[in-house]
Design an enzyme around this catalytic site. Structure first.
Site, PDB file in Angstrom:
ATOM      1  N   ASP A  12       0.827  -1.208   0.000  1.00 54.69           N
ATOM      2  CA  ASP A  12       0.000   0.000   0.000  1.00 54.69           C
ATOM      3  C   ASP A  12       0.865   1.264   0.000  1.00 54.69           C
ATOM      4  OD1 ASP A  12      -2.260   1.523   0.075  1.00 54.69           O
ATOM      5  OD2 ASP A  12      -2.733   1.124   2.167  1.00 54.69           O
ATOM      6  N   ARG A  25      -0.314   8.750 -10.353  1.00 56.94           N
ATOM      7  CA  ARG A  25      -0.507   7.529  -9.562  1.00 56.94           C
ATOM      8  C   ARG A  25       0.113   6.337 -10.302  1.00 56.94           C
ATOM      9  NH1 ARG A  25      -3.738   7.506  -5.404  1.00 56.94           N
ATOM     10  NH2 ARG A  25      -4.235   5.322  -5.717  1.00 56.94           N
ATOM     11  N   ASN A  60     -10.504  -2.981  -6.768  1.00 55.27           N
ATOM     12  CA  ASN A  60      -9.692  -2.008  -7.522  1.00 55.27           C
ATOM     13  C   ASN A  60     -10.307  -1.618  -8.874  1.00 55.27           C
ATOM     14  OD1 ASN A  60      -6.417  -3.178  -6.351  1.00 55.27           O
ATOM     15  ND2 ASN A  60      -7.708  -1.545  -5.577  1.00 55.27           N
ATOM     16  N   TRP A  61     -11.288  -2.404  -9.367  1.00 57.49           N
ATOM     17  CA  TRP A  61     -11.974  -2.025 -10.617  1.00 57.49           C
ATOM     18  C   TRP A  61     -12.689  -0.693 -10.457  1.00 57.49           C
ATOM     19  CZ3 TRP A  61     -10.535  -4.701 -14.684  1.00 57.49           C
ATOM     20  CH2 TRP A  61     -10.220  -6.059 -14.547  1.00 57.49           C
ATOM     21  N   LEU A 187      -7.295  -5.435   6.597  1.00 58.13           N
ATOM     22  CA  LEU A 187      -6.985  -6.584   5.727  1.00 58.13           C
ATOM     23  C   LEU A 187      -7.495  -6.368   4.300  1.00 58.13           C
ATOM     24  CD1 LEU A 187      -7.405  -9.814   7.861  1.00 58.13           C
ATOM     25  CD2 LEU A 187      -5.325  -8.848   6.893  1.00 58.13           C
TER      26      LEU A 187
END
Ligand code: FPP
Length: 237
Positions: A12, A25, A60-61, A187
Protein backbone atom coordinates in the site's frame (compact mmCIF):
# COMPACT_ATOMS: atom_id res chain seq x y z
CA UNK A 1 17.10 -16.72 12.94
CA UNK A 2 14.24 -18.80 11.52
CA UNK A 3 12.87 -17.56 8.22
CA UNK A 4 9.08 -17.66 8.11
CA UNK A 5 7.93 -20.08 5.43
CA UNK A 6 5.34 -17.80 3.89
CA UNK A 7 5.11 -14.00 3.88
CA UNK A 8 2.08 -12.15 2.53
CA UNK A 9 2.25 -8.44 1.67
CA UNK A 10 -0.39 -5.78 1.13
CA UNK A 11 1.62 -3.29 -0.95
CA UNK A 12 0.00 0.00 0.00
CA UNK A 13 1.02 3.62 -0.51
CA UNK A 14 2.04 3.86 -4.18
CA UNK A 15 -0.38 6.74 -4.73
CA UNK A 16 0.92 8.74 -1.73
CA UNK A 17 4.52 8.05 -2.77
CA UNK A 18 3.74 9.51 -6.21
CA UNK A 19 1.81 12.55 -5.01
CA UNK A 20 4.65 13.52 -2.65
CA UNK A 21 6.79 13.74 -5.78
CA UNK A 22 4.16 15.43 -7.96
CA UNK A 23 4.02 12.29 -10.12
CA UNK A 24 1.01 10.44 -11.50
CA UNK A 25 -0.51 7.53 -9.56
CA UNK A 26 0.58 5.25 -12.42
CA UNK A 27 4.19 6.36 -11.86
CA UNK A 28 3.70 5.35 -8.20
CA UNK A 29 2.51 1.88 -9.24
CA UNK A 30 5.48 1.57 -11.59
CA UNK A 31 7.85 2.39 -8.68
CA UNK A 32 5.91 -0.15 -6.58
CA UNK A 33 6.34 -2.83 -9.24
CA UNK A 34 10.09 -2.11 -9.51
CA UNK A 35 10.39 -2.36 -5.74
CA UNK A 36 8.57 -5.68 -5.72
CA UNK A 37 10.89 -7.14 -8.34
CA UNK A 38 13.96 -6.07 -6.38
CA UNK A 39 12.62 -7.36 -3.07
CA UNK A 40 11.45 -10.69 -4.52
CA UNK A 41 14.84 -11.32 -6.14
CA UNK A 42 16.62 -10.64 -2.88
CA UNK A 43 14.20 -12.84 -0.91
CA UNK A 44 14.70 -15.61 -3.45
CA UNK A 45 18.49 -15.32 -3.09
CA UNK A 46 18.19 -15.43 0.71
CA UNK A 47 16.18 -18.66 0.66
CA UNK A 48 12.63 -17.50 1.37
CA UNK A 49 10.07 -20.07 0.20
CA UNK A 50 6.71 -18.35 -0.38
CA UNK A 51 5.76 -14.74 -1.03
CA UNK A 52 2.18 -13.73 -1.80
CA UNK A 53 1.39 -10.16 -2.82
CA UNK A 54 -1.86 -8.27 -3.32
CA UNK A 55 -1.45 -6.81 -6.82
CA UNK A 56 -5.06 -6.03 -7.82
CA UNK A 57 -8.18 -6.52 -5.73
CA UNK A 58 -11.76 -7.17 -6.82
CA UNK A 59 -12.47 -3.64 -5.48
CA UNK A 60 -9.69 -2.01 -7.52
CA UNK A 61 -11.97 -2.02 -10.62
CA UNK A 62 -13.70 0.95 -8.96
CA UNK A 63 -10.63 3.17 -9.42
CA UNK A 64 -10.54 5.66 -12.32
CA UNK A 65 -10.45 3.85 -15.69
CA UNK A 66 -7.07 5.34 -16.53
CA UNK A 67 -5.50 4.01 -13.33
CA UNK A 68 -7.02 0.54 -13.92
CA UNK A 69 -5.65 0.54 -17.49
CA UNK A 70 -2.25 1.62 -16.15
CA UNK A 71 -2.20 -1.19 -13.58
CA UNK A 72 -3.20 -3.79 -16.19
CA UNK A 73 -0.53 -2.62 -18.59
CA UNK A 74 2.05 -2.58 -15.80
CA UNK A 75 1.16 -6.17 -14.88
CA UNK A 76 1.44 -7.16 -18.50
CA UNK A 77 4.94 -5.60 -18.84
CA UNK A 78 5.89 -7.13 -15.53
CA UNK A 79 4.92 -10.59 -16.72
CA UNK A 80 6.87 -10.13 -19.97
CA UNK A 81 9.93 -9.32 -17.90
CA UNK A 82 9.41 -12.38 -15.68
CA UNK A 83 9.03 -14.57 -18.77
CA UNK A 84 12.36 -13.22 -20.01
CA UNK A 85 14.10 -13.70 -16.63
CA UNK A 86 12.39 -16.92 -15.60
CA UNK A 87 15.34 -19.25 -16.18
CA UNK A 88 17.81 -16.94 -14.48
CA UNK A 89 16.04 -16.63 -11.14
CA UNK A 90 14.34 -20.05 -11.03
CA UNK A 91 11.33 -18.61 -9.17
CA UNK A 92 7.95 -20.24 -9.50
CA UNK A 93 5.22 -17.77 -10.40
CA UNK A 94 1.58 -18.36 -9.51
CA UNK A 95 -1.59 -16.31 -9.57
CA UNK A 96 -4.63 -16.43 -7.29
CA UNK A 97 -7.91 -14.65 -7.93
CA UNK A 98 -10.53 -14.78 -10.65
CA UNK A 99 -8.42 -14.23 -13.74
CA UNK A 100 -11.42 -15.10 -15.93
CA UNK A 101 -12.36 -11.39 -15.79
CA UNK A 102 -9.03 -10.19 -17.20
CA UNK A 103 -8.27 -9.36 -20.78
CA UNK A 104 -7.53 -12.49 -22.84
CA UNK A 105 -3.99 -11.38 -23.78
CA UNK A 106 -3.08 -10.88 -20.11
CA UNK A 107 -4.65 -14.23 -19.20
CA UNK A 108 -2.65 -16.00 -21.87
CA UNK A 109 0.55 -14.41 -20.59
CA UNK A 110 -0.27 -15.44 -17.01
CA UNK A 111 -0.97 -19.00 -18.09
CA UNK A 112 2.24 -19.12 -20.11
CA UNK A 113 4.33 -17.84 -17.21
CA UNK A 114 2.80 -20.19 -14.62
CA UNK A 115 3.30 -23.15 -16.96
CA UNK A 116 6.87 -22.10 -17.77
CA UNK A 117 7.88 -21.90 -14.11
CA UNK A 118 5.82 -24.70 -12.58
CA UNK A 119 8.80 -26.96 -11.88
CA UNK A 120 11.09 -24.20 -10.65
CA UNK A 121 12.59 -24.80 -7.23
CA UNK A 122 13.22 -21.18 -6.17
CA UNK A 123 10.86 -19.00 -4.19
CA UNK A 124 7.24 -19.28 -5.12
CA UNK A 125 5.79 -15.85 -5.71
CA UNK A 126 2.03 -15.62 -5.94
CA UNK A 127 0.31 -12.56 -7.35
CA UNK A 128 -3.25 -11.96 -6.18
CA UNK A 129 -4.91 -10.47 -9.27
CA UNK A 130 -8.61 -9.67 -9.36
CA UNK A 131 -8.51 -11.27 -5.95
CA UNK A 132 -10.95 -10.75 -3.11
CA UNK A 133 -11.21 -13.10 -0.19
CA UNK A 134 -14.99 -13.06 -0.12
CA UNK A 135 -15.08 -13.78 -3.84
CA UNK A 136 -12.66 -16.67 -3.32
CA UNK A 137 -14.84 -18.08 -0.51
CA UNK A 138 -17.98 -17.77 -2.66
CA UNK A 139 -16.23 -19.51 -5.58
CA UNK A 140 -15.14 -22.28 -3.19
CA UNK A 141 -18.70 -22.60 -1.84
CA UNK A 142 -19.99 -23.00 -5.40
CA UNK A 143 -17.49 -25.75 -6.16
CA UNK A 144 -18.33 -27.52 -2.90
CA UNK A 145 -22.07 -27.25 -3.59
CA UNK A 146 -21.56 -28.65 -7.09
CA UNK A 147 -19.51 -31.57 -5.72
CA UNK A 148 -22.15 -32.25 -3.06
CA UNK A 149 -24.99 -31.90 -5.56
CA UNK A 150 -23.46 -34.47 -7.87
CA UNK A 151 -22.83 -36.88 -4.98
CA UNK A 152 -19.00 -36.64 -5.17
CA UNK A 153 -18.81 -35.08 -1.71
CA UNK A 154 -20.87 -35.77 1.41
CA UNK A 155 -21.66 -32.74 3.62
CA UNK A 156 -20.23 -34.61 6.61
CA UNK A 157 -16.89 -34.92 4.81
CA UNK A 158 -16.44 -31.15 4.69
CA UNK A 159 -13.97 -30.15 7.37
CA UNK A 160 -11.42 -27.32 7.49
CA UNK A 161 -8.83 -29.27 5.54
CA UNK A 162 -11.28 -30.26 2.82
CA UNK A 163 -12.67 -26.73 2.67
CA UNK A 164 -9.13 -25.30 2.20
CA UNK A 165 -8.61 -27.62 -0.73
CA UNK A 166 -11.26 -25.66 -2.66
CA UNK A 167 -9.54 -22.30 -2.14
CA UNK A 168 -7.16 -20.71 -4.67
CA UNK A 169 -4.34 -21.32 -2.18
CA UNK A 170 -5.06 -25.09 -1.97
CA UNK A 171 -1.42 -26.08 -2.46
CA UNK A 172 0.42 -23.64 -0.21
CA UNK A 173 0.88 -23.21 3.53
CA UNK A 174 -0.94 -20.36 5.28
CA UNK A 175 1.16 -17.19 5.63
CA UNK A 176 3.12 -16.87 8.87
CA UNK A 177 3.29 -13.11 8.52
CA UNK A 178 1.23 -10.49 6.78
CA UNK A 179 2.86 -7.12 6.21
CA UNK A 180 0.96 -3.99 5.26
CA UNK A 181 2.82 -0.86 4.30
CA UNK A 182 1.91 2.82 4.60
CA UNK A 183 0.64 2.57 8.17
CA UNK A 184 -2.86 1.27 7.44
CA UNK A 185 -4.21 -1.53 9.59
CA UNK A 186 -6.87 -3.22 7.48
CA UNK A 187 -6.99 -6.58 5.73
CA UNK A 188 -8.96 -5.15 2.78
CA UNK A 189 -10.47 -8.50 1.79
CA UNK A 190 -7.06 -10.23 1.54
CA UNK A 191 -6.72 -13.93 2.47
CA UNK A 192 -9.29 -13.78 5.29
CA UNK A 193 -9.32 -17.55 5.80
CA UNK A 194 -5.58 -18.08 5.35
CA UNK A 195 -4.47 -15.27 7.70
CA UNK A 196 -6.42 -16.60 10.71
CA UNK A 197 -3.25 -17.23 12.74
CA UNK A 198 -0.75 -14.99 10.95
CA UNK A 199 1.26 -12.32 12.70
CA UNK A 200 0.44 -8.80 11.56
CA UNK A 201 3.15 -6.20 10.82
CA UNK A 202 2.31 -2.65 9.89
CA UNK A 203 5.13 -0.63 8.39
CA UNK A 204 4.89 3.16 8.19
CA UNK A 205 6.90 3.09 4.93
CA UNK A 206 5.13 3.63 1.62
CA UNK A 207 5.39 0.53 -0.59
CA UNK A 208 7.99 1.84 -3.11
CA UNK A 209 10.29 2.63 -0.14
CA UNK A 210 9.89 -0.72 1.63
CA UNK A 211 13.18 -2.60 1.26
CA UNK A 212 14.82 -5.83 2.32
CA UNK A 213 16.00 -4.32 5.65
CA UNK A 214 12.41 -3.42 6.48
CA UNK A 215 11.33 -6.95 5.65
CA UNK A 216 14.03 -8.36 7.92
CA UNK A 217 12.81 -6.13 10.74
CA UNK A 218 9.43 -7.85 10.40
CA UNK A 219 11.16 -11.27 10.33
CA UNK A 220 13.12 -10.46 13.50
CA UNK A 221 10.01 -9.34 15.24
CA UNK A 222 8.28 -12.55 14.07
CA UNK A 223 11.10 -14.55 15.66
CA UNK A 224 10.53 -12.79 18.97
CA UNK A 225 6.80 -13.36 19.04
CA UNK A 226 5.23 -16.27 20.81
CA UNK A 227 2.75 -17.85 18.42
CA UNK A 228 0.31 -19.83 20.52
CA UNK A 229 -2.33 -20.88 17.96
CA UNK A 230 -4.91 -20.49 20.72
CA UNK A 231 -2.96 -22.71 23.10
CA UNK A 232 -0.99 -21.92 26.23
CA UNK A 233 2.38 -23.49 25.37
CA UNK A 234 2.85 -22.46 21.71
CA UNK A 235 2.90 -25.94 20.19
CA UNK A 236 1.02 -26.25 16.88
CA UNK A 237 -1.79 -28.81 16.80
C1 FPP B 1 -1.91 0.33 -3.33
O1 FPP B 1 -1.43 1.63 -3.45
C2 FPP B 1 -1.44 -0.54 -4.35
C3 FPP B 1 -2.20 -1.10 -5.33
C4 FPP B 1 -3.62 -0.84 -5.53
C5 FPP B 1 -1.66 -2.01 -6.30
C6 FPP B 1 -0.41 -2.74 -5.96
C7 FPP B 1 0.36 -2.76 -7.19
C8 FPP B 1 1.70 -2.66 -7.29
C9 FPP B 1 2.67 -2.63 -6.20
C10 FPP B 1 2.28 -2.47 -8.61
C11 FPP B 1 2.39 -3.46 -9.52
C12 FPP B 1 2.26 -4.88 -9.18
C13 FPP B 1 2.59 -5.74 -10.11
C14 FPP B 1 2.42 -7.18 -9.86
C15 FPP B 1 3.11 -5.29 -11.39
P1 FPP B 1 -2.48 2.80 -3.48
O2 FPP B 1 -2.67 3.21 -4.88
O3 FPP B 1 -3.74 2.39 -2.78
O4 FPP B 1 -1.74 3.89 -2.66
P2 FPP B 1 -2.42 5.06 -1.84
O5 FPP B 1 -3.21 4.42 -0.74
O6 FPP B 1 -1.24 5.84 -1.34
O7 FPP B 1 -3.27 5.85 -2.79
Amino acid sequence: MTLPEHIAIIMDGNGRWASKRFLTRSAGHKAGGDNLRKLAERMNAEGFKYLTVYAFSTENWNRPAEEVRGLMSLMSDYIDRYIKDSKKNNMRICVIGDIGKLDQVLRDKIEHLTELTKNHQGMRITFAINYGSRDELVRAARKIAAAAGSGRLKPAEIDEKRFSSYLDTYDMPDPDIVIRTSGESRLSNFLLWQLSYSEFFISPKLWPDFGFDDLMEAVRSFNNRDRRFGRVDGSKA
